[in-house]
Design a protein around this motif. Structure first.
Motif, PDB file in Angstrom:
ATOM      1  N   PHE A 130       0.834  -1.204   0.000  1.00 26.96           N
ATOM      2  CA  PHE A 130       0.000   0.000   0.000  1.00 26.96           C
ATOM      3  C   PHE A 130       0.864   1.247   0.000  1.00 26.96           C
ATOM      4  O   PHE A 130       0.603   2.210  -0.726  1.00 26.96           O
ATOM      5  CB  PHE A 130      -0.919   0.004   1.223  1.00 26.96           C
ATOM      6  CG  PHE A 130      -1.662   1.303   1.414  1.00 26.96           C
ATOM      7  CD1 PHE A 130      -2.774   1.596   0.660  1.00 26.96           C
ATOM      8  CD2 PHE A 130      -1.212   2.238   2.352  1.00 26.96           C
ATOM      9  CE1 PHE A 130      -3.451   2.801   0.826  1.00 26.96           C
ATOM     10  CE2 PHE A 130      -1.868   3.437   2.520  1.00 26.96           C
ATOM     11  CZ  PHE A 130      -3.001   3.716   1.755  1.00 26.96           C
ATOM     12  N   GLY A 131       1.929   1.242   0.806  1.00 29.42           N
ATOM     13  CA  GLY A 131       2.822   2.395   0.850  1.00 29.42           C
ATOM     14  C   GLY A 131       3.522   2.627  -0.468  1.00 29.42           C
ATOM     15  O   GLY A 131       3.721   3.770  -0.878  1.00 29.42           O
ATOM     16  N   ALA A 132       3.912   1.541  -1.151  1.00 27.88           N
ATOM     17  CA  ALA A 132       4.577   1.690  -2.445  1.00 27.88           C
ATOM     18  C   ALA A 132       3.654   2.333  -3.471  1.00 27.88           C
ATOM     19  O   ALA A 132       4.068   3.201  -4.255  1.00 27.88           O
ATOM     20  CB  ALA A 132       5.055   0.325  -2.939  1.00 27.88           C
ATOM     21  N   VAL A 133       2.387   1.932  -3.473  1.00 26.04           N
ATOM     22  CA  VAL A 133       1.421   2.520  -4.412  1.00 26.04           C
ATOM     23  C   VAL A 133       1.139   3.976  -4.048  1.00 26.04           C
ATOM     24  O   VAL A 133       1.109   4.855  -4.915  1.00 26.04           O
ATOM     25  CB  VAL A 133       0.111   1.701  -4.413  1.00 26.04           C
ATOM     26  CG1 VAL A 133      -0.956   2.400  -5.249  1.00 26.04           C
ATOM     27  CG2 VAL A 133       0.366   0.302  -4.946  1.00 26.04           C
ATOM     28  N   ALA A 134       0.946   4.246  -2.748  1.00 28.93           N
ATOM     29  CA  ALA A 134       0.685   5.626  -2.313  1.00 28.93           C
ATOM     30  C   ALA A 134       1.870   6.528  -2.621  1.00 28.93           C
ATOM     31  O   ALA A 134       1.703   7.693  -2.987  1.00 28.93           O
ATOM     32  CB  ALA A 134       0.378   5.645  -0.813  1.00 28.93           C
ATOM     33  N   ASP A 135       3.073   5.988  -2.496  1.00 24.36           N
ATOM     34  CA  ASP A 135       4.265   6.781  -2.802  1.00 24.36           C
ATOM     35  C   ASP A 135       4.332   7.112  -4.285  1.00 24.36           C
ATOM     36  O   ASP A 135       4.584   8.251  -4.669  1.00 24.36           O
ATOM     37  CB  ASP A 135       5.516   6.012  -2.374  1.00 24.36           C
ATOM     38  CG  ASP A 135       6.792   6.726  -2.767  1.00 24.36           C
ATOM     39  OD1 ASP A 135       7.004   7.853  -2.286  1.00 24.36           O
ATOM     40  OD2 ASP A 135       7.565   6.164  -3.560  1.00 24.36           O
ATOM     41  N   ARG A 136       4.098   6.100  -5.122  1.00 26.26           N
ATOM     42  CA  ARG A 136       4.204   6.320  -6.567  1.00 26.26           C
ATOM     43  C   ARG A 136       3.141   7.290  -7.081  1.00 26.26           C
ATOM     44  O   ARG A 136       3.421   8.140  -7.933  1.00 26.26           O
ATOM     45  CB  ARG A 136       4.097   4.983  -7.295  1.00 26.26           C
ATOM     46  CG  ARG A 136       4.301   5.095  -8.796  1.00 26.26           C
ATOM     47  CD  ARG A 136       4.384   3.741  -9.459  1.00 26.26           C
ATOM     48  NE  ARG A 136       3.127   3.019  -9.404  1.00 26.26           N
ATOM     49  CZ  ARG A 136       2.899   1.964  -8.629  1.00 26.26           C
ATOM     50  NH1 ARG A 136       3.854   1.507  -7.835  1.00 26.26           N
ATOM     51  NH2 ARG A 136       1.729   1.352  -8.639  1.00 26.26           N
ATOM     52  N   LEU A 137       1.931   7.197  -6.546  1.00 21.89           N
ATOM     53  CA  LEU A 137       0.837   8.010  -7.063  1.00 21.89           C
ATOM     54  C   LEU A 137       0.730   9.376  -6.404  1.00 21.89           C
ATOM     55  O   LEU A 137       0.258  10.333  -7.027  1.00 21.89           O
ATOM     56  CB  LEU A 137      -0.489   7.264  -6.883  1.00 21.89           C
ATOM     57  CG  LEU A 137      -0.639   5.946  -7.634  1.00 21.89           C
ATOM     58  CD1 LEU A 137      -2.005   5.341  -7.357  1.00 21.89           C
ATOM     59  CD2 LEU A 137      -0.429   6.149  -9.132  1.00 21.89           C
ATOM     60  N   LEU A 138       1.163   9.481  -5.147  1.00 18.24           N
ATOM     61  CA  LEU A 138       0.927  10.726  -4.402  1.00 18.24           C
ATOM     62  C   LEU A 138       2.191  11.346  -3.831  1.00 18.24           C
ATOM     63  O   LEU A 138       2.554  12.476  -4.172  1.00 18.24           O
ATOM     64  CB  LEU A 138      -0.069  10.455  -3.265  1.00 18.24           C
ATOM     65  CG  LEU A 138      -0.418  11.647  -2.364  1.00 18.24           C
ATOM     66  CD1 LEU A 138      -1.094  12.745  -3.190  1.00 18.24           C
ATOM     67  CD2 LEU A 138      -1.314  11.217  -1.222  1.00 18.24           C
ATOM     68  N   LEU A 139       2.883  10.621  -2.945  1.00 22.49           N
ATOM     69  CA  LEU A 139       3.968  11.254  -2.195  1.00 22.49           C
ATOM     70  C   LEU A 139       5.138  11.653  -3.083  1.00 22.49           C
ATOM     71  O   LEU A 139       5.657  12.761  -2.966  1.00 22.49           O
ATOM     72  CB  LEU A 139       4.451  10.318  -1.086  1.00 22.49           C
ATOM     73  CG  LEU A 139       5.588  10.880  -0.218  1.00 22.49           C
ATOM     74  CD1 LEU A 139       5.134  12.147   0.497  1.00 22.49           C
ATOM     75  CD2 LEU A 139       6.069   9.843   0.788  1.00 22.49           C
ATOM     76  N   ARG A 140       5.572  10.762  -3.980  1.00 22.86           N
ATOM     77  CA  ARG A 140       6.758  11.061  -4.792  1.00 22.86           C
ATOM     78  C   ARG A 140       6.520  12.269  -5.706  1.00 22.86           C
ATOM     79  O   ARG A 140       7.363  13.170  -5.769  1.00 22.86           O
ATOM     80  CB  ARG A 140       7.179   9.828  -5.576  1.00 22.86           C
ATOM     81  CG  ARG A 140       8.566   9.921  -6.189  1.00 22.86           C
ATOM     82  CD  ARG A 140       9.062   8.542  -6.566  1.00 22.86           C
ATOM     83  NE  ARG A 140       9.327   7.734  -5.393  1.00 22.86           N
ATOM     84  CZ  ARG A 140      10.524   7.594  -4.833  1.00 22.86           C
ATOM     85  NH1 ARG A 140      11.581   8.198  -5.363  1.00 22.86           N
ATOM     86  NH2 ARG A 140      10.699   6.853  -3.766  1.00 22.86           N
ATOM     87  N   PRO A 141       5.394  12.350  -6.434  1.00 21.65           N
ATOM     88  CA  PRO A 141       5.140  13.582  -7.211  1.00 21.65           C
ATOM     89  C   PRO A 141       5.058  14.822  -6.334  1.00 21.65           C
ATOM     90  O   PRO A 141       5.549  15.892  -6.712  1.00 21.65           O
ATOM     91  CB  PRO A 141       3.804  13.295  -7.907  1.00 21.65           C
ATOM     92  CG  PRO A 141       3.695  11.813  -7.947  1.00 21.65           C
ATOM     93  CD  PRO A 141       4.355  11.327  -6.697  1.00 21.65           C
ATOM     94  N   LEU A 142       4.446  14.685  -5.137  1.00 25.44           N
ATOM     95  CA  LEU A 142       4.330  15.830  -4.235  1.00 25.44           C
ATOM     96  C   LEU A 142       5.693  16.263  -3.720  1.00 25.44           C
ATOM     97  O   LEU A 142       5.987  17.467  -3.647  1.00 25.44           O
ATOM     98  CB  LEU A 142       3.419  15.467  -3.065  1.00 25.44           C
ATOM     99  CG  LEU A 142       3.167  16.571  -2.030  1.00 25.44           C
ATOM    100  CD1 LEU A 142       2.484  17.770  -2.683  1.00 25.44           C
ATOM    101  CD2 LEU A 142       2.316  16.045  -0.881  1.00 25.44           C
ATOM    102  N   MET A 143       6.560  15.314  -3.389  1.00 25.12           N
ATOM    103  CA  MET A 143       7.893  15.652  -2.898  1.00 25.12           C
ATOM    104  C   MET A 143       8.719  16.331  -3.994  1.00 25.12           C
ATOM    105  O   MET A 143       9.462  17.280  -3.732  1.00 25.12           O
ATOM    106  CB  MET A 143       8.606  14.392  -2.407  1.00 25.12           C
ATOM    107  CG  MET A 143       8.028  13.807  -1.134  1.00 25.12           C
ATOM    108  SD  MET A 143       8.308  14.854   0.315  1.00 25.12           S
ATOM    109  CE  MET A 143      10.056  14.561   0.583  1.00 25.12           C
ATOM    110  N   GLY A 144       8.611  15.843  -5.224  1.00 26.06           N
ATOM    111  CA  GLY A 144       9.324  16.474  -6.327  1.00 26.06           C
ATOM    112  C   GLY A 144       8.866  17.902  -6.549  1.00 26.06           C
ATOM    113  O   GLY A 144       9.686  18.817  -6.721  1.00 26.06           O
TER     114      GLY A 144
END
Length: 256
Positions: A130-144
């Protein structure tokens, strides 16, 4: 099936400022926490001479939720090629922090009348699949986006003297104006207006209104930010060439 690995984050900004001034604004924790949207508080911990710098950080995710972590950093202020580097490793034990641990670096490359300031970093998310999917779809774009936006806010501080607090206020104001334009366009006239005594003039104005609203919507959505407003789009988000992390990063242990 082979699992696709995620791509590390990269951001680069061209800042017309002296190398020493840029170094000071990024290495001093009190200054760093003012321009970097990713952190609410950064605090250096005591250290012995020659040891890496340990620190605590905190990020307010929601008004009632703050996640914290620890990190260790080291820098190279004097390098033979005239550049400078800074590297860090960080970790957050907070169970609600999607970001578990990671590492990254800053490079300062003098160029003409300014400095190429760039970062590369990556991290490991928690919470399993779940964390991997949430990271790919939400957190990683937001952090960038947050990194690039913060770099541009830092640029405005150094080049124009616009304080980070004022830059944030400008960004929020511009965002509100664009939102109001969109709301006004969505609640525009929905029925045929009464022409009254103005006749042809009123009819022409009635037909022009949808066109004017369409133009306003396009401006609100597509117009570039004002020069004094921070914008992530002004930063380079992909490395133009293969960039290696500085060697000093390998000397740092992940904090526990």
């Amino acid at each position: 099936m082979r699992r696709q690995e995620h791509r590390g984050l990269y951001v680069e900004a061209r800042i017309r400022a002296g190398l020493d001034n840029l170094w000071a604004r990024t290495q001093d924790p009190a200054a760093h926490q003012r321009w970097d949207l990713r952190f609410t508080r950064i605090e250096y911990l005591p250290r012995a001479e020659g040891e890496p710098q340990r620190f605590r950080y905190a990020t307010r995710v929601l008004p009632f939720l703050t996640v914290a972590g620890t990190g260790v950093s080291a820098g190279e202020r004097e390098r033979p090629d005239g550049t400078r580097t800074s590297a860090l490793r960080f970790a957050s034990p907070h169970p609600l922090s999607l970001l578990a641990e990671g590492s990254g670096y800053w490079r300062y490359v003098p160029e003409g009348d300014g400095v190429r300031f760039l970062t590369g970093y990556d991290y490991r998310p928690r919470w399993g699949r779940f964390g991997a999917v949430a990271d790919r779809l939400l957190l990683r774009p937001l952090m960038g986006w947050a990194t690039a936006w913060s770099f541009d806010r830092l640029r405005l501080w150094l080049e124009r003297g616009t304080t980070p607090e004022r830059a944030l206020a400008r960004w929020l104001t511009e965002l509100a104006v664009r939102a109001l334009v969109l709301v006004a366009a969505g609640t525009g006239p929905g029925r045929e207006p009464s022409l009254g005594r103005f006749g042809p003039f009123a009819a022409s104005l009635a037909y022009l209104c949808p066109l004017l609203l369409s133009v306003a919507v396009c401006v609100a959505l597509l117009a570039p930010p004002l020069p004094g407003t921070p914008a992530a789009r002004r930063c380079l988000r992909r490395s133009p060439a293969r960039v290696r992390a500085p060697r000093v990063l390998r000397t740092l242990e992940t904090p526990r």
